[in-house]
Scaffold this active site. Structure first.
Site, PDB file in Angstrom:
ATOM      1  N   HIS A 131      -3.064   2.413  -5.850  1.00  0.00           N
ATOM      2  CA  HIS A 131      -3.648   1.196  -5.527  1.00  0.00           C
ATOM      3  C   HIS A 131      -3.758   0.389  -6.731  1.00  0.00           C
ATOM      4  O   HIS A 131      -3.922  -0.768  -6.712  1.00  0.00           O
ATOM      5  CB  HIS A 131      -5.066   1.626  -4.924  1.00  0.00           C
ATOM      6  N   HIS A 187      -3.477  -9.127   3.425  1.00  0.00           N
ATOM      7  CA  HIS A 187      -4.768  -9.240   3.687  1.00  0.00           C
ATOM      8  C   HIS A 187      -5.123 -10.105   4.910  1.00  0.00           C
ATOM      9  O   HIS A 187      -4.533 -11.279   4.986  1.00  0.00           O
ATOM     10  CB  HIS A 187      -5.660  -9.975   2.441  1.00  0.00           C
ATOM     11  N   TYR A 195      -9.538 -10.518  -7.235  1.00  0.00           N
ATOM     12  CA  TYR A 195      -8.667 -10.500  -8.364  1.00  0.00           C
ATOM     13  C   TYR A 195      -8.831 -11.866  -9.303  1.00  0.00           C
ATOM     14  O   TYR A 195      -8.129 -11.958 -10.385  1.00  0.00           O
ATOM     15  CB  TYR A 195      -7.257 -10.551  -7.889  1.00  0.00           C
ATOM     16  N   ARG A 211       0.577  -1.170  -0.143  1.00  0.00           N
ATOM     17  CA  ARG A 211      -0.129  -0.065  -0.093  1.00  0.00           C
ATOM     18  C   ARG A 211       0.868   1.327  -0.035  1.00  0.00           C
ATOM     19  O   ARG A 211       1.969   1.149   0.475  1.00  0.00           O
ATOM     20  CB  ARG A 211      -1.041   0.014   1.331  1.00  0.00           C
ATOM     21  N   LYS A 228      -1.308  -2.927   8.160  1.00  0.00           N
ATOM     22  CA  LYS A 228      -2.564  -2.231   9.029  1.00  0.00           C
ATOM     23  C   LYS A 228      -2.432  -2.898  10.346  1.00  0.00           C
ATOM     24  O   LYS A 228      -2.194  -4.173  10.549  1.00  0.00           O
ATOM     25  CB  LYS A 228      -3.707  -2.563   8.226  1.00  0.00           C
ATOM     26  N   ARG A 285      -0.936  -1.724  -6.899  1.00  0.00           N
ATOM     27  CA  ARG A 285      -1.361  -2.951  -6.093  1.00  0.00           C
ATOM     28  C   ARG A 285      -2.210  -4.139  -6.713  1.00  0.00           C
ATOM     29  O   ARG A 285      -1.976  -5.117  -6.858  1.00  0.00           O
ATOM     30  CB  ARG A 285      -1.899  -2.488  -4.658  1.00  0.00           C
TER      31      ARG A 285
END
Length: 300
Positions: A246, A272, A281, A149, A173, A249
């Site tokens: 993004h 994730h 995806y 990110r 995150k 990404r």
């Protein structure tokens, strides 16, 4: 009697300390709860504990009247459900009126990604004889090589790069860390920037920053700065497309899956928490699988 403001403060501390949520996420939770409190006031509901399932249904109707996207509505309901779950744990309320509310299904949007010819033009857009050009090329190569990110990219420090192993330590995150490998193109671009361009940019700053990517003043580059860099590269490459960090990404994930990488590996690389986040995806992979099938099966 505990006020709503005090309850929100306790919930915020819970998110920070126990759940280890990022400040960015906590801001959204707080905004969602504050908006619901405004709704309560408009409905003459004096206490959090007085909210019923019927009130929640009325609140949902109000949200839809404002034509909010399903994703936004789902986030608000999820925030409030978590808030009430916390209040029940602390024995501040007896029931969670949001338990029975079903979250609206998210719109299945196909992620935007770049094709190989578009990437090739983008990689040729930087002037690598200048410090800023070397930095821009290093950012571009790294974002595509790792799928990190933009916020993670801006937090990278020199010590996070291991050139001998070809990996970077990413702070993701919720303060989760992961190691992500990068290839030879990214390695060469980063080495050139660190040895030359970054040293020149450091001379313009007043402090010895440990950040990997610096702006023209020698300070840490921001997420907004990265977006401006990409927009500039798009213009130089004369591409009639709009991309964000993004999109790179998305491109990383799409190309990895198209080349045969398994979903779990891509999930790990992207950082994730849930496989469902990575599954957006697979649409491209399915198209590719169908093409391969049609071209190779004897009775296709």
């Amino acid at each position: 009697m505990t006020t709503t403001k005090e309850l929100m403060k306790s919930f915020t501390e819970y998110l920070q300390i126990e759940r280890n949520y990022s400040p960015y996420t906590i801001v959204y939770y707080t905004q969602d709860i504050e908006e619901f409190v405004e709704f309560m006031n408009s409905q003459s509901i004096n206490s959090i504990s007085q909210v019923t399932y019927t009130d929640v249904r009325i609140y949902l109707t109000e949200l839809y009247k404002h034509k909010l996207a399903r994703k936004s509505v789902a986030r608000k309901i999820s925030s409030l459900r978590s808030f009430y779950k916390f209040l029940m744990r602390e024995q501040m309320v007896k029931d969670n009126p949001f338990t029975l509310v079903s979250l609206p299904k998210k719109e299945q949007r196909v992620p935007q990604f770049l094709y190989h010819d578009e990437l090739a033009k983008l990689f040729q857009a930087s002037d690598q004889t200048t410090p800023l050009g070397q930095r821009n090329q290093a950012i571009l190569e790294l974002l595509y090589a790792t799928g990190i990110r933009v916020s993670e990219c801006c937090k990278l420090e020199l010590a996070d790069i291991d050139f001998s192993l070809g990996t970077i330590l990413v702070n993701g995150k919720g303060k989760k860390q992961r190691y992500v490998p990068f290839g030879s193109f990214a390695n060469d671009a980063i080495e050139l920037y660190v040895e030359h361009g970054r040293r020149e940019l450091m001379k313009k700053g007043n402090s010895s920053s440990s950040a990997l990517f610096l702006n023209y003043r020698g300070s840490t580059l921001t997420a907004r700065g990265v977006r401006l860099i990409l927009n500039d590269l798009i213009d130089k490459a004369s591409l009639s497309i709009h991309i964000s960090p993004h999109v790179l990404r998305h491109t990383f994930a799409t190309h990895m899956l198209n080349e045969g990488a398994d979903l779990r590996t891509v999930q790990e690389l992207l950082g994730h928490s849930h496989l469902s986040s990575t599954q957006i995806y697979t649409h491209v992979t399915k198209d590719r699988l169908k093409t391969i099938y049609m071209n190779h099966h004897p009775r296709a």
